[in-house]
Motif scaffolding. Structure first.
Motif, PDB file in Angstrom:
ATOM      1  N   GLU A 141       0.829  -1.197   0.000  1.00  0.00           N
ATOM      2  CA  GLU A 141       0.000   0.000   0.000  1.00  0.00           C
ATOM      3  C   GLU A 141       0.872   1.260   0.000  1.00  0.00           C
ATOM      4  O   GLU A 141       0.540   2.264  -0.634  1.00  0.00           O
ATOM      5  N   ARG A 144       2.059   1.923  -3.521  1.00  0.00           N
ATOM      6  CA  ARG A 144       0.930   2.461  -4.294  1.00  0.00           C
ATOM      7  C   ARG A 144       0.651   3.911  -3.910  1.00  0.00           C
ATOM      8  O   ARG A 144       0.440   4.771  -4.764  1.00  0.00           O
ATOM      9  N   ASP A 145       0.655   4.181  -2.601  1.00  0.00           N
ATOM     10  CA  ASP A 145       0.395   5.544  -2.122  1.00  0.00           C
ATOM     11  C   ASP A 145       1.445   6.512  -2.652  1.00  0.00           C
ATOM     12  O   ASP A 145       1.119   7.645  -3.039  1.00  0.00           O
ATOM     13  N   TYR A 146       2.698   6.081  -2.634  1.00  0.00           N
ATOM     14  CA  TYR A 146       3.765   6.965  -3.106  1.00  0.00           C
ATOM     15  C   TYR A 146       3.517   7.365  -4.560  1.00  0.00           C
ATOM     16  O   TYR A 146       3.626   8.548  -4.913  1.00  0.00           O
ATOM     17  N   GLU A 148       0.697   7.381  -6.166  1.00  0.00           N
ATOM     18  CA  GLU A 148      -0.491   8.237  -6.230  1.00  0.00           C
ATOM     19  C   GLU A 148      -0.157   9.666  -5.798  1.00  0.00           C
ATOM     20  O   GLU A 148      -0.627  10.644  -6.403  1.00  0.00           O
ATOM     21  N   GLY A 149       0.682   9.795  -4.775  1.00  0.00           N
ATOM     22  CA  GLY A 149       1.087  11.111  -4.310  1.00  0.00           C
ATOM     23  C   GLY A 149       1.876  11.869  -5.355  1.00  0.00           C
ATOM     24  O   GLY A 149       1.681  13.081  -5.542  1.00  0.00           O
ATOM     25  N   ASP A 169      -3.545  15.180   2.329  1.00  0.00           N
ATOM     26  CA  ASP A 169      -3.739  13.894   1.649  1.00  0.00           C
ATOM     27  C   ASP A 169      -2.505  13.547   0.812  1.00  0.00           C
ATOM     28  O   ASP A 169      -1.988  12.428   0.875  1.00  0.00           O
ATOM     29  N   TYR A 172       0.359  12.691   2.999  1.00  0.00           N
ATOM     30  CA  TYR A 172       0.223  11.330   3.533  1.00  0.00           C
ATOM     31  C   TYR A 172       0.710  10.318   2.503  1.00  0.00           C
ATOM     32  O   TYR A 172       1.520   9.443   2.803  1.00  0.00           O
ATOM     33  N   TYR A 173       0.223  10.435   1.279  1.00  0.00           N
ATOM     34  CA  TYR A 173       0.597   9.482   0.236  1.00  0.00           C
ATOM     35  C   TYR A 173       2.108   9.455   0.014  1.00  0.00           C
ATOM     36  O   TYR A 173       2.717   8.398  -0.083  1.00  0.00           O
ATOM     37  N   SER A 177       2.579   7.807   4.701  1.00  0.00           N
ATOM     38  CA  SER A 177       2.123   6.421   4.531  1.00  0.00           C
ATOM     39  C   SER A 177       3.209   5.423   4.919  1.00  0.00           C
ATOM     40  O   SER A 177       2.932   4.393   5.549  1.00  0.00           O
ATOM     41  N   ARG A 205       1.441   8.021  11.094  1.00  0.00           N
ATOM     42  CA  ARG A 205       0.757   8.965  10.206  1.00  0.00           C
ATOM     43  C   ARG A 205       0.966  10.405  10.678  1.00  0.00           C
ATOM     44  O   ARG A 205       1.361  11.277   9.893  1.00  0.00           O
TER      45      ARG A 205
END
Length: 323
Positions: A141, A144-146, A148-149, A169, A172-173, A177, A205
């Motif tokens: 995750e 994936r978050d990285y 997306e960020g 947001d 966080y990504y 995360s 977080r």
């Protein structure tokens, strides 16, 4: 606290083992990829992220001892973080990282992208060998978050309508995360209770957000020599961080400068002055303090120990870098 040396004392030896192991784990068949990766691991850095994993591990284990899986999780965490830095430098066209030449500067963009991909792949391989599906999901995750960020940051360049919530947001990504999910994964490997596992996720977080907000403030308040990259570089590239978003509420002319992408000769210097002469930096500082305070509160579920104390002190350290 001005230095992380004493702060991370409970895992100082563990971090030395981690550094030695990382160089062995690279194991690239191609010498250029190996050289690129080793250059990154040798470039310094405080190893905050793997240190958090190791501290959480010791704080949540009944005898405060580390397992092989805990150590490997810390190594995976640093691999993922380092891979993200390489890709960051390519996207940002950065020449320096921690005051040494970035991989894309030392080699070229192609090698840098491949080196980052290689580290992500290596981390995934070692992750799969931890034999914990829950931990695999958590760290997958993160990757994936990285991504997306990075996408969010790229498509929202120079967007003056962005909100603080959207900024958090994205932060966080891109940053928090990894701290959140690696802290949680460490507690999972310790067989901690669901309450402890969830609290440590929120600790990572909130701490990650505090670190990112402080980094974004330092981009305006610190010299290029100290930053290891050009000061004000985020703003110049259209990445609107907390100090900018807050300043936009008070300095309407800043919006004009940003939306024309600093196309006039003095636009960027004027924008920097507008931000420094607003309450934007102070409001961002308060936001960082709020998240650091919440991170400290998330640790109330842990028994007292040297590792718990160090985790708590990290929340102070995150914001102390501003002073």
């Amino acid at each position: 606290m001005s230095s992380t040396t004493s702060l991370l004392a409970p895992v100082e030896n563990d971090l030395q083992i981690l550094t030695d192991n990382l160089k062995k784990l690279i194991g690239a068949r191609h010498p250029i990829l190996g050289a690129a990766a080793e250059h990154l691991f040798a470039a310094g850095g405080k190893r905050i992220r793997p240190a958090i994993v190791l501290l959480v591990s010791r704080a949540t284990m009944p005898d405060h001892q580390l397992t092989h899986h805990h150590r490997r999780l810390a190594e995976i965490t640093e691999m993922i973080h380092t891979a993200s830095l390489v890709h960051d430098d390519v996207v940002d066209e950065a020449d320096l990282r921690r005051n040494v030449k970035s991989v894309n500067n030392l080699f070229d963009n192609k090698i840098a992208v491949l080196a980052g991909d290689f580290l992500f792949a290596q981390s995934s391989w070692y992750l799969a060998n931890l034999d914990s599906l829950q931990v695999v999901k958590l760290l997958s995750e993160v990757i994936r978050d990285y991504a997306e960020g990075e996408i969010l940051q790229s498509i929202n360049c120079f967007d003056t309508s962005a909100s603080i919530d959207a900024y958090l947001d994205k932060s966080y990504y891109k940053t928090a995360s990894l701290m959140a999910n690696s802290s949680k994964a460490s507690a999972v490997l310790s067989d901690a209770t669901p309450e402890v596992i969830e609290n440590l996720y929120h600790y990572g977080r909130n701490l990650g957000l505090a670190f990112q907000i402080v980094d974004d403030i330092l981009d305006f308040t610190t010299s290029t020599e100290v930053l290891g990259k050009p000061a004000g570089s985020d703003l110049a590239s259209g990445n609107l961080t907390a100090p900018v978003l807050y300043a936009l509420e008070q300095r309407p002319y800043l919006k004009i400068l940003i939306e024309r992408e600093f196309s006039e000769p003095d636009d960027l210097s004027t924008a920097l002055e507008l931000i420094k002469n607003s309450d934007g930096i102070e409001q961002a500082r308060q936001l960082a303090k709020d998240h650091a305070r919440m991170a400290a509160q998330n640790l109330s579920c842990l028994a007292a120990s040297d590792s718990t104390k160090a985790l708590n002190q990290l929340t102070d350290y995150a914001v102390s870098r501003l002073y």
